[in-house]
Design a protein around this motif. Structure first.
Motif, PDB file in Angstrom:
ATOM      1  N   TYR A 249      -0.501   1.005  -9.049  1.00  0.00           N
ATOM      2  CA  TYR A 249      -1.072   0.466  -7.813  1.00  0.00           C
ATOM      3  C   TYR A 249      -2.570   0.203  -7.975  1.00  0.00           C
ATOM      4  O   TYR A 249      -3.082  -0.846  -7.564  1.00  0.00           O
TER       5      TYR A 249
ATOM      6  N   GLU B 266       1.004   5.524  -8.512  1.00  0.00           N
ATOM      7  CA  GLU B 266      -0.415   5.491  -8.167  1.00  0.00           C
ATOM      8  C   GLU B 266      -1.235   4.738  -9.216  1.00  0.00           C
ATOM      9  O   GLU B 266      -2.109   3.933  -8.878  1.00  0.00           O
TER      10      GLU B 266
ATOM     11  N   LEU C 258       6.641   1.587  -8.403  1.00  0.00           N
ATOM     12  CA  LEU C 258       5.199   1.432  -8.227  1.00  0.00           C
ATOM     13  C   LEU C 258       4.575   2.810  -7.999  1.00  0.00           C
ATOM     14  O   LEU C 258       4.755   3.419  -6.951  1.00  0.00           O
TER      15      LEU C 258
ATOM     16  N   ASP D 106       0.837  -1.205   0.000  1.00  0.00           N
ATOM     17  CA  ASP D 106       0.000   0.000   0.000  1.00  0.00           C
ATOM     18  C   ASP D 106       0.876   1.262   0.000  1.00  0.00           C
ATOM     19  O   ASP D 106       1.424   1.656   1.025  1.00  0.00           O
TER      20      ASP D 106
ATOM     21  N   TYR E  57       7.718  -2.949  -8.448  1.00  0.00           N
ATOM     22  CA  TYR E  57       6.986  -4.164  -8.782  1.00  0.00           C
ATOM     23  C   TYR E  57       7.652  -4.831  -9.982  1.00  0.00           C
ATOM     24  O   TYR E  57       8.334  -4.181 -10.785  1.00  0.00           O
TER      25      TYR E  57
ATOM     26  N   HIS F  95      -4.467  -3.373  -7.760  1.00  0.00           N
ATOM     27  CA  HIS F  95      -5.485  -3.515  -6.727  1.00  0.00           C
ATOM     28  C   HIS F  95      -6.835  -3.900  -7.313  1.00  0.00           C
ATOM     29  O   HIS F  95      -7.612  -4.648  -6.697  1.00  0.00           O
TER      30      HIS F  95
END
Length: 459
Positions: free
Chosen positions: A449, A446, A444, A423, A433, A453
């Motif tokens: 991510y 926003e 990584l 997170d 990543y 997610h």
């Protein structure tokens, strides 16, 4: 198959095992099964040695729940118990044809399924490597009626485009472990599977659980009426150390319904089914033994698995303790991965752990590396890891930290890191990543991510 079948019928002791698939390595010459059968001796060979029920048959390497992979001892008695128990638990019939796409060096593929051919004469279809797009085609082509899975296999099959063949097969039974509750009913409905047999167990362990009535999400069942007679118990553990908690008398504290606990298999030295044969390395064997469980002097096997039992006695898998997490159907030893990373970075301390990612089974690997000046070359690190580790063991995330936390005894801690996961909104550190296409670690951000997610970006 049509040519071989008459030959098999002539040989009363022949086991009908049909293998298909290409030899990808092409490192051995192809031979005709017809010629081999015709040239085979029809009488049993003379055997000088005397075989014993308790002799060691083979070793199966397992990562276990702590430390490096180790060789688990499988005796003749254990092989028979595993294969025979599987046969009768699933109510496998003489005419059943079993589909196996799991590695034969795993207990699931090499003992549970192949054992049906060796001990009961069932036909077994062996595919060298799992293929989501060919799974049901194979089952239809070879008239399979029983198939195995691990959680990832079920999810991969669901991800395939829907086709008429999804329901044109004859598979009535599927068995394995890891079929998660959120896809269980969807899976059985789409592929018209009459019965799912989910089970809990390990290569070397003595704690076995079985869900034989299709209870969605359950890995097994312990009767609440005769629970004290069943050799599997659940005990409370410390959430940080995972060590079993003790009462004032020094005995383990059993779990109440809804309370997470570690599975322990009670050991009975005179019962071959409930003996723990352990590992070649006896020091590793001792680590898995616990004493004074429900009374002074009793002995048990620590599984390292955390489960929850409901009020009816159904058991649901929750997590794994120790230094192992499961990804892509494989147990990954964090100790082994940490050793490789430490060597690559010049013996630098590091912590490897598994984290949860929405929409995926198991846990994805993440490594926390102390790098206050951010000097680590991520491209070189990725290249070195892919060269020295199997693909499923390469961490999907790298977290660069200023320093790693240690306990009072100078042991590296990872509980807090695991809880934070990947997170970026809560973590001030740099996170990378593993890009699936380039096989390189990328920052990584926003956008990435959110894609991970939401499940839009597959890792």
């Amino acid at each position: 198959v049509e040519e071989v079948a008459p030959l098999l019928a002539e040989k009363k002791n022949a086991v009908p095992v049909f293998c298909f698939g290409e030899n990808q390595n092409n490192n051995f010459p192809a031979k005709s099964l017809n010629d081999l059968l015709l040239s085979a001796c029809s009488t049993p060979p003379d055997v000088d040695c005397k075989l014993n029920f308790h002799d060691r048959l083979l070793y199966i390497y397992t990562s276990g729940t702590t430390g490096l992979p180790k060789a688990a001892i499988v005796k003749n008695s254990r092989y028979l118990w595993i294969a025979i128990g599987y046969h009768y638990a699933l109510h496998i019939q003489d005419e059943d044809i079993i589909y196996n796409c799991l590695p034969l060096y795993h207990t699931a593929g090499g003992i549970l399924v192949v054992g049906q051919a060796l001990l009961f004469g069932n036909s077994v279809v062996i595919r060298p490597k799992f293929s989501a797009s060919k799974f049901w085609d194979d089952c239809v082509k070879y008239n399979c009626t029983v198939a195995q899975y691990i959680g990832e296999i079920c999810r991969y099959l669901l991800a395939q485009p829907e086709r008429p063949i999804d329901k044109q097969h004859k598979v009535r039974i599927m068995s394995g472990n890891g079929l998660r509750v959120h896809i269980w009913e969807k899976f059985t409905k789409r592929f018209n599977i009459e019965q799912i047999y989910e089970f809990f167990g390990s290569t070397e362990g003595t704690a076995s659980l079985f869900n034989n009535n299709g209870k969605v999400g359950a890995v097994g069942f312990i009767s609440q009426i005769f629970g004290t007679f069943y050799p599997v118990i659940l005990v409370r553990v410390d959430p940080i150390t995972a060590e079993p908690l003790r009462d004032k008398d020094g005995l383990c504290v059993t779990c109440k319904p809804g309370e997470p606990g570690q599975v322990i298999g009670r050991l009975y030295p005179k019962d071959p089914i409930r003996q723990f044969d352990g590992y070649v390395d006896q020091s590793e064997t001792k680590k898995k033994i616990i004493q004074d469980i429900l009374k002074k002097g009793d002995v048990g096997y620590l599984t390292g698995d955390i489960v929850v039992m409901d009020e009816d006695g159904y058991i649901y898998f929750k997590d794994r303790t120790g230094d192992t997490y499961r990804w892509k159907g494989e147990n990954v030893s964090t100790t082994e991965v940490e050793g490789v990373i430490s060597k690559i970075l010049g013996q630098t301390d590091c912590v490897v752990y598994g984290i949860q990612i929405p929409g995926t089974e198991g846990r994805a690997g993440m490594a926390a590396l102390p790098d206050p000046e951010r000097k680590i070359n991520m491209k070189e690190l990725s290249s070195d890891l892919h060269r020295q580790l199997p693909s499923y063991a390469v961490p999907l995330f790298i977290r660069l930290v200023d320093r790693l936390e240690t306990t009072g005894t100078y042991k590296l801690t990872k509980v807090g890191l695991q809880k934070e996961g990947f997170d970026i909104h809560k973590i001030p550190d740099s996170i990378y990543y593993l890009d699936k296409e380039t096989k390189c670690y990328l920052p990584l951000d926003e956008n990435t991510y959110q894609l991970i997610h939401s499940g839009s970006l597959c890792l």
